[in-house]
Design a protein around this motif. Structure first.
Motif, PDB file in Angstrom:
ATOM      1  N   TYR A 171      -8.063   4.556  -4.424  1.00 60.29           N
ATOM      2  CA  TYR A 171      -7.014   4.071  -3.515  1.00 60.29           C
ATOM      3  C   TYR A 171      -7.332   4.326  -2.046  1.00 60.29           C
ATOM      4  O   TYR A 171      -7.296   3.413  -1.225  1.00 60.29           O
ATOM      5  CB  TYR A 171      -5.644   4.692  -3.856  1.00 60.29           C
ATOM      6  N   ILE A 183      -1.575   3.406  -4.369  1.00 60.99           N
ATOM      7  CA  ILE A 183      -2.021   2.167  -5.008  1.00 60.99           C
ATOM      8  C   ILE A 183      -1.877   1.028  -4.004  1.00 60.99           C
ATOM      9  O   ILE A 183      -0.936   1.002  -3.202  1.00 60.99           O
ATOM     10  CB  ILE A 183      -1.207   1.892  -6.304  1.00 60.99           C
ATOM     11  N   ALA A 201      -6.766   1.536  -6.996  1.00 63.88           N
ATOM     12  CA  ALA A 201      -5.857   2.449  -7.705  1.00 63.88           C
ATOM     13  C   ALA A 201      -6.596   3.752  -8.003  1.00 63.88           C
ATOM     14  O   ALA A 201      -7.809   3.859  -7.791  1.00 63.88           O
ATOM     15  CB  ALA A 201      -5.396   1.802  -9.012  1.00 63.88           C
ATOM     16  N   SER A 206       0.881  -1.168   0.000  1.00 63.84           N
ATOM     17  CA  SER A 206       0.000   0.000   0.000  1.00 63.84           C
ATOM     18  C   SER A 206       0.918   1.217   0.000  1.00 63.84           C
ATOM     19  O   SER A 206       1.463   1.590   1.041  1.00 63.84           O
ATOM     20  CB  SER A 206      -0.881  -0.049   1.248  1.00 63.84           C
TER      21      SER A 206
END
Ligand SMILES: Cc1cc2nc3c(=O)[nH]c(=O)nc-3n(C[C@H](O)[C@H](O)[C@H](O)COP(=O)(O)OP(=O)(O)OC[C@H]3O[C@@H](n4cnc5c(N)ncnc54)[C@H](O)[C@@H]3O)c2cc1C
Length: 436
Positions: free
Chosen positions: A275, A226, A271, A207
């Protein structure tokens, strides 16, 4: 039957109903069977292995002849994954069963409980996506969560730009970042030395901050990010030395280095604009597990203290016969009950509420781990000098409890975040609104 009851049958109140885990209303047959099976594993496998690993160096813990591998093998054969599988189990039942099982693991050894839990974490999160390729990438592989970096610890937990200090022009992208180029994610840098299972994991859930082509920060200076599954046998991955530390020594930890590591964008769990919501959902699950397993550690410390006070004599009587000692035991027992209530409530909330939030579950982690530390400290204190020696389990429980106040977010910081959330709820008219 106690001596007290034998002397006055039917006159004095009998002892209350209790289960292994304390003052539970009766468990269902399934819950009790699960609890007993996990308890047996915790007592027969985790405790002895945890004690042995605690005395080894960090290098020995991950060596091929380490007892760690037998723990993983037995757990895998017993089907002990991060969350009991079963699509047909109603969520509320699953939440309770998970909390009951994880508490027993923590009772056995908190470091190994974390290792097992985080070991199954990428797989658990991949299963939730329903994506067959991601599930395959993680299935049967020991996992880790790669979140913190040498220069980015607490900063990775700031979900909102408003949490940043006014003097900081933008957030902190840290030392491990991704660039999204076409259909690939290219990762460079290093994690912190604190990645649980870092030296031995086969797959990671990273992460990290990300650049999608327009820099690392949005117009508010908040980093893009992301969440991505990374098989840790791809080219460009290397590891640091296993970390020597104060507590949870059975849990292997260490740095993971990334040198132009390339994985396809379809390995991403969240993403772009999704995110921070994805990161928040993932983090909620981890905080809940910490509360459950540290309840188990505190229960182990409480049991140790109760047993000791029934053997040690001072002041002409057993310690347990002194009222001050009874008060101290009573306080420890209340703290364990409080922890279980808080951990179970956070578990239910996370599984059943329409929108969970890590700043709520993180405060439950902070409450439970602070209480676990107090219980472990008092257990050691009740044992006097013996509590400090390796002959007794209290000093290890104390060290393991200490680590948990920093693990998965430092407790003051997590509590501060709950306060931040309270302010946001107020601004939304949902908390502390002026009376009309
Ligand atoms: C047993 C254990 C297991 C772990 N497992 C993992 C893992 O699996 N994966 C992983 O990535 N990481 C893991 N960690 C790392 C852990 O998440 C971090 O240690 C934690 O988030 C704190 O970060 P830090 O150590 O960099 O401390 P820092 O962030 O440097 O904090 C230092 C101190 O400064 C305070 N502080 C920080 N920011 C602020 C602020 N904005 N305002 C006021 N005070 C502030 C904190 O409260 C703290 O007291 C683990 C740690 C431990 C101990």
């Amino acid at each position: 039957m106690t001596e007290h009851q034998r002397q006055a049958p039917g006159v004095r109140p009998g002892l209350p109903h209790t289960e292994l885990s304390g003052f539970e209303p009766e468990l269902t047959d399934e819950e009790r069977a699960l609890q007993q099976a996990v308890h047996a594993f915790a007592a027969d496998v985790l405790r002895p292995a945890g004690r042995a690993l605690d005395r080894m160096t960090a290098e020995e813990v991950v060596a091929p002849d380490s007892p760690l591998w037998e723990v993983f093998d037995i757990a895998a054969k017993a089907g002990l994954t991060a969350e009991p599988e079963g699509e047909d189990i109603p969520p509320a039942v699953l939440a309770r069963m998970t909390a009951i099982a994880v508490e027993e693991l923590g009772w056995g050894d908190a470091g190994l409980a974390v290792s097992l839990g985080v070991g199954g974490f990428p797989s658990l999160v991949a299963r939730r996506t329903g994506d067959a390729e991601l599930m395959d990438l993680c299935a049967g592989r020991l996992g880790c969560w790669i979140g913190t970096q040498p220069d980015r610890g607490s900063d990775g937990l700031s979900l909102y730009p408003g949490e940043r200090h006014p003097s900081a022009p933008h957030g902190n992208k840290g030392n491990l970042t991704a660039k999204v180029q076409g259909g690939d994610i290219v990762i460079n840098g290093q994690s912190s030395a604190w990645v649980s299972n870092g030296p031995v994991a086969q797959v990671g859930l990273a992460s990290i901050c990300a650049d999608y082509g327009e820099g690392f920060y949005d117009e508010e200076g908040h980093p893009h990010g992301i969440e991505v599954i990374v098989p840790l046998d791809v080219p460009g991955i290397s590891r640091g030395k296993p970390l020597e530390k104060l507590g949870k020594r059975a849990l292997p930890q260490g740095e993971i280095f990334f040198d132009d590591v390339r994985v396809p964008l379809r390995y991403a769990l969240s993403a772009h604009d999704a995110y921070w919501r994805g990161h928040a959902a993932t983090w909620s699950s981890a905080g809940v597990a910490m509360g459950q397993l540290m309840t188990g550690l505190a229960r182990a410390a409480f049991e140790t203290a109760v047993a000791y006070t029934q053997e040690r004599r001072q002041g002409g009587a057993l310690l347990a016969e002194h009222q001050l000692v009874q008060y101290r035991l009573g306080r420890m027992g209340s703290q364990v009950e409080t922890m279980r209530a808080v951990a179970r409530r956070a578990t239910e909330y996370t599984v059943l509420s329409p929108a969970r939030h890590p700043y709520y579950t993180a405060q439950s982690k902070a409450v439970c781990t602070d209480l676990a530390f107090q219980v472990a400290d008092e257990a050691l204190q009740l044992m006097g000098g013996n509590g400090l020696t390796r002959e007794y389990p209290a000093e290890k429980l104390f060290r393991d409890a200490r680590a948990a106040r920093i693990e998965d977010g430092e407790n003051h910081l997590l509590t501060m975040k709950f306060g931040h959330l309270a302010g946001l709820l107020h601004q939304d008219g949902r908390l502390g609104a002026a009376r009309t």
